[in-house]
Structures are given as C-alpha cells and as structure tokens.
Design a protein around this motif. Structure first.
Motif, PDB file in Angstrom:
ATOM      1  N   PRO A 193       5.227  -3.934  -5.376  1.00 22.99           N
ATOM      2  CA  PRO A 193       4.506  -5.196  -5.638  1.00 22.99           C
ATOM      3  C   PRO A 193       3.078  -5.025  -6.164  1.00 22.99           C
ATOM      4  CG  PRO A 193       5.459  -5.153  -3.439  1.00 22.99           C
ATOM      5  CD  PRO A 193       5.592  -3.778  -3.968  1.00 22.99           C
ATOM      6  N   LYS A 251      -1.651  -8.819   2.689  1.00 18.48           N
ATOM      7  CA  LYS A 251      -1.333  -8.294   1.349  1.00 18.48           C
ATOM      8  C   LYS A 251      -1.214  -6.770   1.345  1.00 18.48           C
ATOM      9  CE  LYS A 251      -2.643 -12.168  -1.378  1.00 18.48           C
ATOM     10  NZ  LYS A 251      -1.409 -12.929  -1.473  1.00 18.48           N
ATOM     11  N   VAL A 307      -3.058  -3.459  -4.811  1.00 18.00           N
ATOM     12  CA  VAL A 307      -3.773  -4.662  -4.385  1.00 18.00           C
ATOM     13  C   VAL A 307      -4.954  -4.842  -5.327  1.00 18.00           C
ATOM     14  CG1 VAL A 307      -5.184  -5.709  -2.576  1.00 18.00           C
ATOM     15  CG2 VAL A 307      -3.071  -4.551  -1.960  1.00 18.00           C
ATOM     16  N   MET A 354      -0.258  -7.261  -5.799  1.00 19.82           N
ATOM     17  CA  MET A 354      -0.786  -8.407  -5.045  1.00 19.82           C
ATOM     18  C   MET A 354      -2.225  -8.656  -5.449  1.00 19.82           C
ATOM     19  SD  MET A 354       1.250  -9.646  -2.637  1.00 19.82           S
ATOM     20  CE  MET A 354       2.939  -9.292  -2.295  1.00 19.82           C
ATOM     21  N   LEU A 386       2.294  -6.205   2.495  1.00 19.81           N
ATOM     22  CA  LEU A 386       3.280  -6.709   1.535  1.00 19.81           C
ATOM     23  C   LEU A 386       3.320  -5.864   0.259  1.00 19.81           C
ATOM     24  CD1 LEU A 386       2.534 -10.528   1.884  1.00 19.81           C
ATOM     25  CD2 LEU A 386       4.593  -9.354   2.672  1.00 19.81           C
ATOM     26  N   ALA A 387       2.161  -5.277  -0.063  1.00 19.88           N
ATOM     27  CA  ALA A 387       2.087  -4.510  -1.318  1.00 19.88           C
ATOM     28  C   ALA A 387       2.420  -3.031  -1.097  1.00 19.88           C
ATOM     29  CB  ALA A 387       0.694  -4.633  -1.921  1.00 19.88           C
TER      30      ALA A 387
END
Lengths: 118, 449
Positions: free
Chosen positions: B195, B231, B240, B197, B234-235
């Motif tokens: 990801p 974040k 980030v 973010m 999540l990342a």
C-alpha cells in the motif's frame, strides 16, 4: 441496421487510420434504403466514435486498421468489419443481401476475426 | 571458386532477382493498372503478406500506407516521371501493426526506354521509432509529464531513488505535484505491490494525527470501542507519504523522530511497541532548513527526513510544460466526462502562457476543468476561460496580437519583473534563466522598464 464505410472516392479506404470520409447507409429488407456522406477527423478516433454514435451506426466497415483505433471502436460496442476492399456501394449491396464479406472484397491478410459481427 | 565471368558484365535478370531477394528494403513493382507485378522477400516480411497473395492485387490493398489516399508517391512519380526519395509514412501490416517506413519511388523502364510501370522501395523504421519513443519517455514518468531541464534531472535520478529505501523529502510550492512524485517513487520501487498511504499532517490536530498514523487500542479514549490500526500498520511493506510535514507541532515531531530512528511506535492507549516496515516520503511547501534555523522544526528530524531531497520547481519556472500539461488534462477530462474536446486554441495558450500560476499545476488543471464545463465540443477558446484570466490587462485574448508567442514572453517577463520589484537579478532567478539571458530578451522584446 446502420452501417458506415470509410471511403476514398467510390472505393473503401485502404487505411482506416488515414481516412476522413464516411458513407453511412441504412439497411432494411436486405437493401440499402438510405445513404449519405459525412466527414470526420482522421487524427482523432475519438471524433469518429462521436460521429458514429451521433449517426447511430451499429457496424463500421473499413480497410486496414491498426490495433489502437480498432480496440477503441470495439470498446464502444460497435461491430467492426476490417481489411475490406473494393467498391463501397457494391460492397454495401452485397452485404445487405448476404450479410457476409465476399472473397473479392477481402484484402490480403483478411481473417475471419476481421469480421467482428454476430 | 566463383567464376569471374559470372560476376562481370551487365547484370542478368537472374542476378537482379538474387540481389532483390537479398536486400533488407522492401521492393515491389506495379503496372499501369496499379497491380503488383513483383514483390521481394523483404516486402513480404515487412507487410506480413506473401508474394503469392500480393501479386496481381492493387498496390493499395497490399501496401496499405497512409499515403495511398492523398499523397501516393508512386502516383506522383507516374504522373510527373520523376523519382521521389525518402518520404516518411506508415503502413498497416496484416497483424494490425502500424509500421513506420520511408519510401522512395521511381519509374520502371525497360532496356528500350519504355516505361513499364513504377517501383516502390520502402524501409522499416520501427527500430528508429522505438528509440525515438524511448527518448521522449524521458519527458514522462508515471503520471508526471515535463519537458523542463529541472524536471528532466529529477526523472534521471528517479529510478535510483525509487530502488533505494532512503527517506525522501520533496519540497515545492502548493500544487506542484508533490504527491504525484511520491506515488511515482512508490510505484517504481520494490514496494509497489504494497500500500501507499498518504496523510496531510498540516490538516489534523496532534492527537488525531497520531491516532491516524499509529492507530489506537480499545479503550484508549471514550469512543475507542475496538482496536484500530493506523497508517503505519496498514501500509506494512509499503510507503507512508507525510504531506505538509513542515506544519507539524514540536510534540508530534518528537513522536515521528522516534519512529524514524527506532522503526517502532506505540499505538495510542497501547503498552507494547509495534515494529514498522514502511518507507517514508515527506513533503512540504515550506523551506524546512529555514524553519529549522527559526527553531520551528527539529534539527534531528530534519536530518532524518532529508536523506534525499527533491525540489519541484513552480510552474512559472517551467512554462514550456503548459502545452504538455494542457494536453494531458484535456485527454483525462475527455475520458472522465465522455466529451470530445480537441484542445485549446492559440489565444487560450497565449493567455495561459502569460499567467503566473500561483496555484501551480493544480490551478492549471482547475482552469481546464472550468473550461470543460462551458465548452461542449470542439476547441476551448477564451470565452470558456475563468474571468480572472480573461480580465487580465493586456491579455492576448483581449488585445489583438500579431504574434501570441511574443506577447506571452512579454507578459511573462513583465510579471516576473513586477513580482520582484523590477530587480532584474531576482526576476531572472524567478524565471529560472540566467540574468544575461533576461537582459537580452528584455532588449529583444522591447520591454520598457
């Protein structure tokens, strides 16, 4: 059913990517009931799609066509019959009757996949 | 041993045939009915059509060049009786591939001087075209387009930056494309499948920012009814992007420094530390070194963040990118809105070129989006532009201008001079050109100071 053919004089344009005139024809009862000409910008396939949509064309007939405009046209759910050659009016008459591309109207390199209808 | 008698003297038809079969240029001949009478091996290879299929067919059915309809070189040769050398064109082969070629034509004359038809010789330029495209790709990285020297320098080093795991600081005025650049770095690097973010640090108060980044545990505060990952969690494995890092509070800077130094953090309300595996890209529209000197940004965090620094120049310093960007936005909006706008006219371009774009690329995008609302089809003209552009004094849209490029240059230089209190050194720096270049242009354009 409405067809459009990219034309060069009375012939089907050899190269779609360089064509600028469309012959639009309406077929009913296996005959051409109406036809007219219209121009489009050959540099912009988007312009052609706009023109085809405006004229409610279901099938586009043309000569050789490169991959990019071909997929753009197919993405718009317009049937494409490519690598077709010969006299445009004679082709339309025979297509209206038999719904197929006769051998004499097939360019070298014509494959069954070029006839993307039905 | 080759018999010397066989290779000396006039060429026989057989020898000519062998030569034609050996060369890498495509060659075909036609008669007066435009029907192909010979087709060599290279012509078969380039067009994808066999000799058997080609011979006897009209040349346009086989050659299928963009020149066939309007500018057939062979037709000109047949009509005027003179050869044409190296005309650029393209053909479409039997695999629907567009092949760039150069074409030469000449009359086909027999030994008695009688014209039998024409000859067309064509060369495949696919490789040259591919190299040309590779060169132009240097103006285009991911979603970023630019023709300016400053951006090209960034494009050159971007692959190395993307492949490393170093923290990157992107500086540039608002609207210069800092997030796009961060996404490009992420997409070109080894973390691209993980990801990306983004968070705007300047838009959130400290506690909210920390809960967004580090997450929180159940019961950390009144409405924290369950654990929520931040974040950084999540990342995991990705990137980030911390936008507007220069606008963060000293307290948050301490928390961020800890993450950068120790690669771990504690979620709000938690007791156990969690490890991070993210790449950090930070961005700011302020000068972080100045903030550091004014004690508004921590020195230790500055050095942690500023491992690799990229500066994105404002649009007014790379006005050559305006036409490229306009083309990009028009295509994007055509796709998004299902419209068929073809572009902008000369007056609009001149008007844009004379604007200073305080909001940078984002402002230009907004101007084009505004024009899209008013322009239904065709080409965007001045009447579709926002009022502030049209009402500007001496804009090319209002005053009749003979040379819009000259008018745009005058406006650009005059605006830069006015912005910098008519200090020519500062104006030159603002425009990104050498002061002697600015002096020369002022003189050449007849700008009165």
């Amino acid at each position: 059913m409405k067809l459009a053919v990219t034309v060069w004089g009375n012939r089907i344009s050899p190269v779609f990517d360089a064509a600028s005139t469309l012959l639009v024809a309406e077929i009913s009862d296996k005959k051409i009931s109406r036809h007219y000409y219209t121009d489009f910008d050959p540099e912009s396939p988007v312009d052609l799609i706009h023109t085809l949509k405006k004229h409610h064309v279901n099938i586009l007939v043309c000569g050789a066509i490169s991959k990019t405009p071909a997929s753009l046209i197919l993405d718009q759910h317009i049937h494409l019959i490519s690598f077709v050659t010969g006299n445009a009016r004679q082709f339309l008459d025979s297509f209206a009757l038999a719904r197929t591309v006769e051998k004499k109207n097939r360019m070298p390199g014509f494959k069954q996949s070029c006839m993307n209808v039905y | 041993m080759i018999d010397p008698k066989k290779i000396s003297g006039p060429l026989t038809q057989e020898t000519t045939q062998i030569i034609l079969e050996c060369i890498s240029d495509g060659v075909f001949t036609i008669d007066y009915n435009w029907e192909i009478t010979s087709f060599n091996r290279a012509a078969e290879e380039i067009t994808g059509i066999s000799r058997k299929e080609a011979i006897g067919r009209h040349c346009w059915e086989v050659f299928r060049s963009n020149m066939c309809e309007a500018e057939c070189a062979l037709k000109k040769t047949m009509e005027e009786g003179k050869p044409y050398v190296s005309t650029s064109a393209y053909i479409i082969d039997s695999n629907q591939k567009k092949i760039p070629i150069s074409v030469s034509t000449s009359l086909l004359i027999d030994k008695h001087g009688e014209v039998l038809g024409g000859v067309e010789i064509f060369r495949d330029h696919s490789l040259v075209e591919a190299l040309r495209k590779q060169l132009s790709a240097s103006f285009h990285v991911e979603d970023i387009v630019s023709n300016s020297n400053a951006m090209k320098k960034i494009f050159t080093i971007l692959p190395q930056i993307s492949q490393s795991d170093a923290t990157v600081l992107i500086e540039g005025e608002t609207g210069t494309g800092k997030e796009l650049m961060a996404r490009a770095i992420h997409n070109m690097g080894p973390r691209k499948d993980k990801p990306f973010m983004a968070i705007n640090c300047g838009a959130l108060p400290d506690t909210l920012l920390e809960s967004e980044l580090f997450g929180y545990k159940k019961g950390a505060f009144t409405h924290a009814v369950k654990d929520k990952p931040g974040k950084f969690a999540l990342a995991r494995g990705g990137t980030v992007f911390l936008d507007e890092i220069g606008d963060t509070s000293p307290a948050f800077q301490v928390s961020l420094l800890r993450v950068l130094q120790e690669h771990e953090y504690t979620p709000l309300g938690g007791v156990e530390k969690e490890e991070t595996d993210v790449r950090i890209i930070a961005a700011t529209n302020r000068d972080l070194s100045e903030l550091m000197e004014a004690d508004q940004f921590r020195q230790d965090l500055y050095y942690r963040v500023n491992v690799v620094k990229l500066f994105l120049p404002p649009l007014r310093q790379r006005m050559e990118d305006v036409p490229l960007l306009v083309e990009r936005f028009v295509s994007k909006l055509n796709l998004r809105q299902g419209k068929f706008i073809q572009g902008i006219d000369h007056a609009v371009l001149a008007s844009l070129m004379s604007h200073t774009f305080p909001g940078n690329i984002r402002e230009l995008e907004n101007i084009i989006e505004h024009a899209f609302v008013l322009c239904q089809e065709g080409i965007i003209s001045c009447e579709h532009l926002p009022g502030f552009l049209v009402q500007k004094k001496q804009t090319p849209c209002q005053a009749p201008v003979d040379d819009p490029v000259k008018a745009a240059q005058i406006n650009l230089i005059s605006d830069a001079l006015a912005r910098n209190n008519y200090n020519r050194n500062a104006a030159a720096k603002d425009l990104g050109i050498h002061k002697s270049t600015l002096f020369r242009r002022i003189k050449k354009l007849g700008i009165k100071l």
